[in-house]
Design an enzyme around this catalytic site. Sequence first.
Site, short mmCIF file in Angstrom:
data_model
loop_
_atom_site.label_atom_id
_atom_site.label_comp_id
_atom_site.label_asym_id
_atom_site.label_seq_id
_atom_site.Cartn_x
_atom_site.Cartn_y
_atom_site.Cartn_z
N GLY A 124 0.79 -1.23 0.00
CA GLY A 124 0.00 0.00 0.00
C GLY A 124 0.81 1.27 0.00
N ASP A 125 2.11 1.18 0.26
CA ASP A 125 2.99 2.36 0.22
C ASP A 125 4.42 1.88 0.01
OD1 ASP A 125 4.08 4.85 0.35
OD2 ASP A 125 3.47 5.30 2.40
N LEU A 126 4.63 1.13 -1.06
CA LEU A 126 5.88 0.41 -1.26
C LEU A 126 6.87 1.27 -2.02
CD1 LEU A 126 7.00 -2.46 -0.67
CD2 LEU A 126 6.42 -3.04 -3.02
#
Length: 296
Positions: free
Chosen positions: A197-199
């Site tokens: 989700g926030d890689l």
Amino acid sequence: MPKEGSRAMEFPETHRTLLARLLPGEEPRGLTIRQGQFHQVVIGAERVVCFARTGAAAERLPGRAARLRALAGLGLGFRTPEPLEEGAAAGPDEPAYLVLTRVPGAALAEDVLESPEAAEAVAAQYAALLSALAAAGGDDRARSVLPHALEGEWREFSDGVRAELFPLMHHAGRVRAERELAALDGLPHLTSAVVHGDLGGENVLWETVDGLPRLSGVVDWDEVALGDQAEDLAAIGAGHGAELLGRVLALGAGAAGGDMDGRIAAIRGTFALQQALQARRDGDEAELADGLTGYR
């Protein structure tokens, strides 16, 4: 959703007594303090303390701990933080917190990818990371603990932006947002892979081995879910640029779902709106203002 990077903060005086207990033997001046969208994070030598910044973030801490325990048991091939202690808010001097193991390493320096050899090594490791997350999406333990992306989530997101954020935008901002939201129409509903989700950015940590970056671990799993890997690929592109993203895709990452390029572009175009909507709902005015930059 990716951000430009967490903000460095001064040591929070109101947390001094609590931190002395949670990080015994640590010198306050030796601690790194960072502020993300949901937590203020204090990084010690071996432990990390996450203080919830809002009431909504505090309510999500137990779920976050459960997901991290599930991830630790999946054998992903890289380190993830493991919960050590949880605490509920006990007044302004003791906010809700979660203590985690510290994952060694640091964010990738901006100039590292200027070396073709280093860029190839980074791309290969991102591709391996995504392959591990795709495989983990079929694990029964993961599917029983991690949230699943909801069918119609993008439609609900668009409705929320129009209802909650449009009143805060100028006309040109609403026109821009409508264009970005329209690109979400028709995205497939996928729950086949574990999606961070926030890689990208500061959440993927690296060490240097024999002169090349080696993936050490991945942190900040607040938004993990079973969903579409296009989200993580969009974050890699936002954090490291189109060239590295192209290398990762060429290695076969994220093959499921069809029209990967289109899905990546559509999702990446809404990152600022995702940040703003979550901040609006959490009552976080600073993050809201940051997400709406360019819309008002």
